[in-house]
Design an enzyme around this catalytic site. Structure first.
Site, short mmCIF file in Angstrom:
data_model
loop_
_atom_site.label_atom_id
_atom_site.label_comp_id
_atom_site.label_asym_id
_atom_site.label_seq_id
_atom_site.Cartn_x
_atom_site.Cartn_y
_atom_site.Cartn_z
N GLU A 98 0.85 -1.20 0.00
CA GLU A 98 0.00 0.00 0.00
C GLU A 98 0.88 1.25 0.00
O GLU A 98 1.97 1.24 0.56
CB GLU A 98 -0.87 0.02 1.27
CG GLU A 98 -2.27 -0.49 1.10
CD GLU A 98 -3.20 0.50 0.38
OE1 GLU A 98 -2.71 1.35 -0.38
OE2 GLU A 98 -4.41 0.39 0.58
N ASP A 99 0.37 2.32 -0.58
CA ASP A 99 1.10 3.58 -0.49
C ASP A 99 0.87 4.23 0.87
O ASP A 99 1.80 4.77 1.47
CB ASP A 99 0.71 4.55 -1.62
CG ASP A 99 -0.79 4.82 -1.69
OD1 ASP A 99 -1.58 4.04 -1.13
OD2 ASP A 99 -1.17 5.82 -2.32
N ASP A 102 -4.44 5.04 6.30
CA ASP A 102 -5.00 6.21 6.97
C ASP A 102 -5.98 5.71 8.05
O ASP A 102 -5.57 5.38 9.15
CB ASP A 102 -5.68 7.07 5.89
CG ASP A 102 -6.16 8.41 6.39
OD1 ASP A 102 -5.99 8.71 7.57
OD2 ASP A 102 -6.73 9.17 5.59
N PHE A 151 -2.15 16.40 4.22
CA PHE A 151 -2.40 15.86 2.88
C PHE A 151 -1.09 15.69 2.15
O PHE A 151 -0.39 16.66 1.86
CB PHE A 151 -3.36 16.78 2.10
CG PHE A 151 -4.12 16.02 1.07
CD1 PHE A 151 -5.40 15.56 1.33
CD2 PHE A 151 -3.53 15.70 -0.15
CE1 PHE A 151 -6.08 14.81 0.39
CE2 PHE A 151 -4.20 14.94 -1.09
CZ PHE A 151 -5.49 14.51 -0.82
N ARG A 164 1.09 12.53 -8.71
CA ARG A 164 1.56 11.17 -8.40
C ARG A 164 3.01 10.97 -8.82
O ARG A 164 3.74 10.22 -8.20
CB ARG A 164 0.72 10.13 -9.15
CG ARG A 164 -0.67 9.91 -8.61
CD ARG A 164 -1.23 8.60 -9.20
NE ARG A 164 -2.68 8.56 -9.15
CZ ARG A 164 -3.38 8.14 -8.11
NH1 ARG A 164 -2.78 7.75 -7.01
NH2 ARG A 164 -4.70 8.11 -8.15
#
Ligand code: PRP
Length: 187
Positions: A98-99, A102, A151, A164
């Site tokens: 996963e990047d 959260d 963010f 990205r």
């Protein structure tokens, strides 16, 4: 006048060094075995491509995509797989990549779904971990960097599908518009 600013959180060099460390640790843990690396689209594709090229164990690659439904930027708790893997994982050593984790809702759903298919083992490797934002308890097996709320974009992470491809990771500060026009956040 710019309406927002961004601050570098991790440079390309820091990211590269950390990914190499993670790959060494994973390679030690899976020595003598073959790994099936499952990247979670879209955000993980850059991290995954760097990670698997640094692994010293044989690996196969597959991809999965999940969507969570709800308003705003936050998972609602309702997660659905919109693109499944194409590999039979029965008995295989599976590593979900996963990047970012959260709330934990997406990765929790994905691990439950894949675990039900009887892999030989199942672990999670995440590039960025926002531990303070969890809605459910979840601990990844491998964590690149733990970060505070904010963010983040770059290295696969997007803002409205932009940024990205930034090689570094940035935090976007308040004031950014929801529809960045390329001029709001200075590269
Ligand atoms: C991001 C990220 C995780 C998820 C984490 O995906 O890649 O899959 O959100 O959030 P959670 O822990 O609160 O569930 P996103 O929906 O932004 O899609 P993308 O990877 O295609 O950008």
């Amino acid at each position: 006048m710019p309406t927002s600013s961004k601050e570098m959180l991790f440079s390309q060099a820091q990211i590269r060094a950390r990914v190499q460390q993670m790959a060494r640790e994973i390679s030690r843990d899976y020595a003598g075995r073959e790994l099936l690396v499952v990247g979670v689209l879209k955000g993980a594709f850059i991290f995954m491509s760097d990670l698997i090229r640094a692994l010293e164990v044989p690996c196969r690659a597959d991809f999965i995509r999940a969507a969570s439904y709800g308003a705003g930027d936050e998972s609602s708790g309702c997660v659905e797989i919109t693109k499944d893997i194409e590999t039979d994982i029965t008995g295989r050593d599976v590593l979900i990549v996963e990047d970012i984790v959260d709330t934990g809702l997406t990765v929790q759903y994905l691990t439950e779904t894949l675990r039900a298919r009887h892999p030989g083992s199942l672990k999670v490797c995440v590039f960025l971990d926002k531990k303070g934002r969890r809605k459910i308890p979840f601990e990844a097996d491998y964590v690149g960097f733990s970060i505070d709320d904010g963010f983040v974009v770059g290295y696969g992470l997007d803002f409205a599908e932009q940024y990205r491809a930034f090689p570094d990771v940035y935090v976007i500060h308040a004031g950014v518009e929801k529809d960045p026009d390329g001029g709001k956040v200075d590269a």
